[in-house]
Design a protein around this motif. Sequence first.
Motif, PDB file in Angstrom:
ATOM      1  N   VAL A   1       0.842  -1.204   0.000  1.00 57.48           N
ATOM      2  CA  VAL A   1       0.000   0.000   0.000  1.00 57.48           C
ATOM      3  C   VAL A   1       0.881   1.258   0.000  1.00 57.48           C
ATOM      4  CG1 VAL A   1      -1.672   1.342   1.361  1.00 57.48           C
ATOM      5  CG2 VAL A   1      -2.012  -1.123   1.033  1.00 57.48           C
ATOM      6  N   CYS A   2       1.934   1.274   0.820  1.00 60.89           N
ATOM      7  CA  CYS A   2       2.857   2.426   0.848  1.00 60.89           C
ATOM      8  C   CYS A   2       3.397   2.690  -0.556  1.00 60.89           C
ATOM      9  CB  CYS A   2       4.043   2.169   1.780  1.00 60.89           C
ATOM     10  SG  CYS A   2       3.621   2.077   3.526  1.00 60.89           S
ATOM     11  N   ILE A   3       3.810   1.633  -1.225  1.00 59.49           N
ATOM     12  CA  ILE A   3       4.448   1.771  -2.540  1.00 59.49           C
ATOM     13  C   ILE A   3       3.421   2.174  -3.596  1.00 59.49           C
ATOM     14  CG2 ILE A   3       5.664   0.484  -4.357  1.00 59.49           C
ATOM     15  CD1 ILE A   3       7.142  -0.937  -1.948  1.00 59.49           C
ATOM     16  N   ALA A   4       2.224   1.656  -3.475  1.00 62.90           N
ATOM     17  CA  ALA A   4       1.157   2.056  -4.409  1.00 62.90           C
ATOM     18  C   ALA A   4       0.850   3.545  -4.281  1.00 62.90           C
ATOM     19  CB  ALA A   4      -0.101   1.228  -4.141  1.00 62.90           C
ATOM     20  N   LYS A   5       1.071   4.087  -3.077  1.00 60.62           N
ATOM     21  CA  LYS A   5       0.838   5.528  -2.858  1.00 60.62           C
ATOM     22  C   LYS A   5       2.002   6.372  -3.368  1.00 60.62           C
ATOM     23  CE  LYS A   5      -2.131   5.288   1.255  1.00 60.62           C
ATOM     24  NZ  LYS A   5      -2.084   5.145   2.713  1.00 60.62           N
ATOM     25  N   GLY A   6       3.131   5.717  -3.718  1.00 62.27           N
ATOM     26  CA  GLY A   6       4.268   6.463  -4.269  1.00 62.27           C
ATOM     27  C   GLY A   6       5.480   6.559  -3.358  1.00 62.27           C
ATOM     28  N   ALA A   7       5.533   5.756  -2.297  1.00 60.42           N
ATOM     29  CA  ALA A   7       6.686   5.823  -1.390  1.00 60.42           C
ATOM     30  C   ALA A   7       7.966   5.361  -2.083  1.00 60.42           C
ATOM     31  CB  ALA A   7       6.438   4.951  -0.161  1.00 60.42           C
ATOM     32  N   THR A   8       9.044   6.116  -1.872  1.00 65.26           N
ATOM     33  CA  THR A   8      10.367   5.685  -2.340  1.00 65.26           C
ATOM     34  C   THR A   8      11.228   5.253  -1.150  1.00 65.26           C
ATOM     35  OG1 THR A   8      11.277   7.917  -2.154  1.00 65.26           O
ATOM     36  CG2 THR A   8      10.319   7.302  -4.288  1.00 65.26           C
ATOM     37  N   HIS A   9      10.746   5.541   0.045  1.00 67.45           N
ATOM     38  CA  HIS A   9      11.452   5.195   1.272  1.00 67.45           C
ATOM     39  C   HIS A   9      10.399   4.804   2.306  1.00 67.45           C
ATOM     40  CE1 HIS A   9      14.512   6.561   4.605  1.00 67.45           C
ATOM     41  NE2 HIS A   9      14.403   5.251   4.516  1.00 67.45           N
TER      42      HIS A   9
ATOM     43  N   ASP B   1      12.123 -11.878  12.882  1.00 65.08           N
ATOM     44  CA  ASP B   1      10.889 -11.937  12.089  1.00 65.08           C
ATOM     45  C   ASP B   1      10.644 -10.664  11.275  1.00 65.08           C
ATOM     46  OD1 ASP B   1      10.626 -14.377  13.333  1.00 65.08           O
ATOM     47  OD2 ASP B   1       9.106 -13.705  14.763  1.00 65.08           O
ATOM     48  N   ILE B   2      10.781  -9.494  11.901  1.00 69.86           N
ATOM     49  CA  ILE B   2      10.552  -8.250  11.158  1.00 69.86           C
ATOM     50  C   ILE B   2      11.624  -8.070  10.071  1.00 69.86           C
ATOM     51  CG2 ILE B   2      10.438  -5.715  11.340  1.00 69.86           C
ATOM     52  CD1 ILE B   2       9.043  -6.106  14.077  1.00 69.86           C
ATOM     53  N   PRO B   3      12.923  -8.223  10.386  1.00 69.01           N
ATOM     54  CA  PRO B   3      13.925  -8.118   9.310  1.00 69.01           C
ATOM     55  C   PRO B   3      13.667  -9.092   8.165  1.00 69.01           C
ATOM     56  CG  PRO B   3      15.001  -8.045  11.448  1.00 69.01           C
ATOM     57  CD  PRO B   3      13.553  -8.365  11.713  1.00 69.01           C
ATOM     58  N   GLU B   4      13.229 -10.297   8.476  1.00 73.43           N
ATOM     59  CA  GLU B   4      12.959 -11.284   7.423  1.00 73.43           C
ATOM     60  C   GLU B   4      11.866 -10.793   6.479  1.00 73.43           C
ATOM     61  OE1 GLU B   4      12.844 -15.969   7.609  1.00 73.43           O
ATOM     62  OE2 GLU B   4      10.975 -15.170   8.403  1.00 73.43           O
ATOM     63  N   GLU B   5      10.787 -10.292   7.054  1.00 70.85           N
ATOM     64  CA  GLU B   5       9.675  -9.770   6.231  1.00 70.85           C
ATOM     65  C   GLU B   5      10.145  -8.586   5.379  1.00 70.85           C
ATOM     66  OE1 GLU B   5       6.294 -10.454   6.126  1.00 70.85           O
ATOM     67  OE2 GLU B   5       5.845 -11.607   7.940  1.00 70.85           O
ATOM     68  N   VAL B   6      10.947  -7.724   5.984  1.00 72.69           N
ATOM     69  CA  VAL B   6      11.406  -6.525   5.280  1.00 72.69           C
ATOM     70  C   VAL B   6      12.368  -6.903   4.147  1.00 72.69           C
ATOM     71  CG1 VAL B   6      12.804  -4.413   5.557  1.00 72.69           C
ATOM     72  CG2 VAL B   6      10.958  -4.932   7.176  1.00 72.69           C
ATOM     73  N   THR B   7      13.200  -7.892   4.392  1.00 71.81           N
ATOM     74  CA  THR B   7      14.136  -8.355   3.348  1.00 71.81           C
ATOM     75  C   THR B   7      13.381  -8.887   2.130  1.00 71.81           C
ATOM     76  OG1 THR B   7      15.806  -8.870   5.003  1.00 71.81           O
ATOM     77  CG2 THR B   7      16.037  -9.963   2.876  1.00 71.81           C
ATOM     78  N   ILE B   8      12.307  -9.605   2.386  1.00 72.48           N
ATOM     79  CA  ILE B   8      11.488 -10.138   1.281  1.00 72.48           C
ATOM     80  C   ILE B   8      10.904  -8.989   0.464  1.00 72.48           C
ATOM     81  CG2 ILE B   8       9.316 -11.346   0.754  1.00 72.48           C
ATOM     82  CD1 ILE B   8       9.979 -13.164   3.245  1.00 72.48           C
ATOM     83  N   LYS B   9      10.379  -7.986   1.145  1.00 74.53           N
ATOM     84  CA  LYS B   9       9.769  -6.857   0.417  1.00 74.53           C
ATOM     85  C   LYS B   9      10.839  -6.024  -0.290  1.00 74.53           C
ATOM     86  CE  LYS B   9       5.929  -6.537   0.302  1.00 74.53           C
ATOM     87  NZ  LYS B   9       4.952  -7.338  -0.491  1.00 74.53           N
ATOM     88  N   GLN B  10      12.014  -5.896   0.336  1.00 78.01           N
ATOM     89  CA  GLN B  10      13.106  -5.144  -0.304  1.00 78.01           C
ATOM     90  C   GLN B  10      13.513  -5.802  -1.630  1.00 78.01           C
ATOM     91  OE1 GLN B  10      15.097  -1.979   0.853  1.00 78.01           O
ATOM     92  NE2 GLN B  10      14.750  -2.364  -1.311  1.00 78.01           N
ATOM     93  N   ALA B  11      13.544  -7.132  -1.640  1.00 83.64           N
ATOM     94  CA  ALA B  11      13.909  -7.860  -2.865  1.00 83.64           C
ATOM     95  C   ALA B  11      12.833  -7.677  -3.941  1.00 83.64           C
ATOM     96  CB  ALA B  11      14.091  -9.338  -2.539  1.00 83.64           C
TER      97      ALA B  11
ATOM     98  N   TYR C   1      10.917  -5.020  -4.261  1.00 88.86           N
ATOM     99  CA  TYR C   1      10.889  -3.621  -4.709  1.00 88.86           C
ATOM    100  C   TYR C   1      12.302  -3.021  -4.597  1.00 88.86           C
ATOM    101  CZ  TYR C   1       5.796  -3.973  -4.007  1.00 88.86           C
ATOM    102  OH  TYR C   1       4.472  -4.340  -4.058  1.00 88.86           O
ATOM    103  N   PRO C   2      13.211  -3.374  -5.494  1.00 87.57           N
ATOM    104  CA  PRO C   2      14.596  -2.894  -5.355  1.00 87.57           C
ATOM    105  C   PRO C   2      14.748  -1.376  -5.505  1.00 87.57           C
ATOM    106  CG  PRO C   2      14.304  -4.182  -7.380  1.00 87.57           C
ATOM    107  CD  PRO C   2      13.042  -4.313  -6.608  1.00 87.57           C
ATOM    108  N   HIS C   3      13.778  -0.704  -6.121  1.00 88.79           N
ATOM    109  CA  HIS C   3      13.867   0.752  -6.324  1.00 88.79           C
ATOM    110  C   HIS C   3      13.393   1.540  -5.098  1.00 88.79           C
ATOM    111  CE1 HIS C   3       9.739  -0.371  -7.127  1.00 88.79           C
ATOM    112  NE2 HIS C   3       9.380   0.893  -7.036  1.00 88.79           N
ATOM    113  N   VAL C   4      12.883   0.854  -4.088  1.00 92.74           N
ATOM    114  CA  VAL C   4      12.401   1.514  -2.861  1.00 92.74           C
ATOM    115  C   VAL C   4      13.368   1.153  -1.731  1.00 92.74           C
ATOM    116  CG1 VAL C   4      10.510   1.564  -1.176  1.00 92.74           C
ATOM    117  CG2 VAL C   4      10.001   1.388  -3.626  1.00 92.74           C
TER     118      VAL C   4
END
Lengths: 125, 125
Positions: B59-67, B84-94, B96-99
Amino acid sequence: MNNTTSLLIIAHGSRREQSNIEVANLVDKIRAEANEEYLSITHAFLELAEPNISDAVDVCIAKGATHILVVPYFLSAGRHVQHDIPEEVTIKQAQYPHVSLTITPHLGSVPSMVETLLSMATVQE
Amino acid sequence: MNNTTSLLIIAHGSRREQSNIEVANLVDKIRAEANEEYLSITHAFLELAEPNISDAVDVCIAKGATHILVVPYFLSAGRHVQHDIPEEVTIKQAQYPHVSLTITPHLGSVPSMVETLLSMATVQE
């Protein structure tokens, strides 16, 4: 300055010893910051770790506390905050009728939490 | 002012709906206080409640977040914060490499927690 008031910070307690140490270290910092404003500043755990609430209250009173402020270090007003901590405090209040025990609102409800979370973000930008 | 940064506050999540509402209400207050300083300020739950972290990042990225600043609303650096939180964030980082996704230190470690707990006691005296 109210040197017969003790501050007793209640955390949940964890099987992971490092989490319990994290609470003890925070309470050490609070004690240093409070600069003898209270008779004592200590912590207790609701479950899974020592000291428990009952023993910690006994220690406050042995030191001469006439008032104990019980501060729930909890983020949500769940069963622990609404039932378990008040139940423990009621038992100790009955045991020591000459001492007043007061439970503060839980951490998650304090107004300054808004600023605290915003400041966490600002530091990172 | 950084209008392409989103703030995403991660709470544990509870089977008790009122605890989840308590988080949502706190985040509403943060949004009001931040006064459009961020593109969005929302919350997600690690488990037991919705929205989950993955959907909230989408949802953040759909709104235009770059960070996206991920703020762990947790008191101790246990498994959830360390793994657990770093694991979830790593998955999303992969995904969306431009964010850029950044995790802040967890709530229990912020220096202002000392003052917050002392202020809780002062109000009651």
